[in-house]
Design an enzyme around this catalytic site. Sequence first.
Site, PDB file in Angstrom:
ATOM      1  N   ARG A  89      10.339  90.046  -0.444  1.00 62.46           N
ATOM      2  CA  ARG A  89      10.751  88.765  -0.189  1.00 62.46           C
ATOM      3  C   ARG A  89       9.873  87.503  -0.304  1.00 62.46           C
ATOM      4  NH1 ARG A  89      14.304  90.618   4.397  1.00 62.46           N
ATOM      5  NH2 ARG A  89      15.475  89.241   5.477  1.00 62.46           N
ATOM      6  N   ARG A 102      22.309  92.462  16.994  1.00 63.81           N
ATOM      7  CA  ARG A 102      20.710  92.057  16.652  1.00 63.81           C
ATOM      8  C   ARG A 102      20.438  90.771  17.399  1.00 63.81           C
ATOM      9  NH1 ARG A 102      20.033  92.697  10.259  1.00 63.81           N
ATOM     10  NH2 ARG A 102      18.715  90.887  10.775  1.00 63.81           N
ATOM     11  N   ARG A 112      28.652  89.758  13.263  1.00 65.74           N
ATOM     12  CA  ARG A 112      28.150  91.172  12.861  1.00 65.74           C
ATOM     13  C   ARG A 112      27.678  92.161  14.084  1.00 65.74           C
ATOM     14  NH1 ARG A 112      23.312  91.803   9.010  1.00 65.74           N
ATOM     15  NH2 ARG A 112      22.341  90.304  10.593  1.00 65.74           N
ATOM     16  N   ARG A 168      15.724  81.661   9.499  1.00 69.35           N
ATOM     17  CA  ARG A 168      15.825  82.952   8.568  1.00 69.35           C
ATOM     18  C   ARG A 168      16.235  82.450   7.124  1.00 69.35           C
ATOM     19  NH1 ARG A 168      19.628  86.936  11.619  1.00 69.35           N
ATOM     20  NH2 ARG A 168      19.795  87.909   9.868  1.00 69.35           N
ATOM     21  N   LYS A 202      23.770  92.641   1.951  1.00 67.54           N
ATOM     22  CA  LYS A 202      22.795  93.604   1.063  1.00 67.54           C
ATOM     23  C   LYS A 202      22.750  94.865   1.741  1.00 67.54           C
ATOM     24  CE  LYS A 202      19.234  90.890   2.235  1.00 67.54           C
ATOM     25  NZ  LYS A 202      19.952  89.827   2.958  1.00 67.54           N
TER      26      LYS A 202
END
Length: 217
Positions: A89, A162, A128, A173, A15
């Site tokens: 969400r 992160r 990431r 998540r 996203k």
Amino acid sequence: MTVNIILLGPPGAGKGTQARRMVEGRGLVQLSTGDMLREAQASGTEMGKLVAQVMKDGKLVTDEIVIGLIREKLENTDAPGFIFDGFPRTLAQADALGSLLDGMGQKVDGVIEMQVDDAALVERISGRYTCGNCGEVYHDTTKPTKVEGVCDVCGSTDLRRRPDDNADSLKTRLLEYYKKTSPLIGYYYAKGDLHPVDGMAEVDDVEAQMETVLKSL
Ligand code: AP5
């Protein structure tokens, strides 16, 4: 004419990567509730402190907080449209967004559902890293920086991982996504706003699919 697009998909679907590409050259504004919440943490606001542990654990922050953040941005940003990245969400957030846009004489023009296999999400999230200065998103194997440790876009050496990008937090998540966010797929399908794209494709191919959706709106 305004255009408001929601990017809907599980953690790691791409996203943020695609939102950054979509705003380029269009004057659109990316509204990422994840980025807003991380900024609140970095600047040490009371709200930032309140949400830090919730985010680290991979749970959703309350509707009240994120709707408040979006309301403030919409009221104070003059733009030809918004790319909503990570919002809404929950069904409550989706209803709130509909009302906020309605109050501005606007609407949700399209919802792009980014479809990615669960196994690929783990791979994407665990590799990431992001530029702390300009926000460019990288990946250890699929998109490393050209020069190790230096952002391709702005030259910063502040490359970060992160705290919620770990196996435990990712499990939570994903569960949060399937329990609370995935019902939005049916919600927007029923409204006639849903546009699925193959998020397993290469980044450029996903972008091309997004372009096709944008042109069709
Ligand atoms: P948030 O920051 O929104 O995180 P997320 O939804 O989990 O999404 P991610 O940022 O992890 O992934 P992404 O889809 O943007 O993927 P990316 O482009 O980086 O939210 C974090 C937390 O904040 C939440 O857990 C919650 O606590 C809170 N929060 C936020 N919004 C909230 C809300 N509305 N309500 C309540 N709480 C909220 O890509 C991932 C990796 O894959 C990158 O390395 C990238 O290079 C790579 N990649 C991207 N596309 C491709 C591709 N096509 N092929 C191969 N690799 C790719």
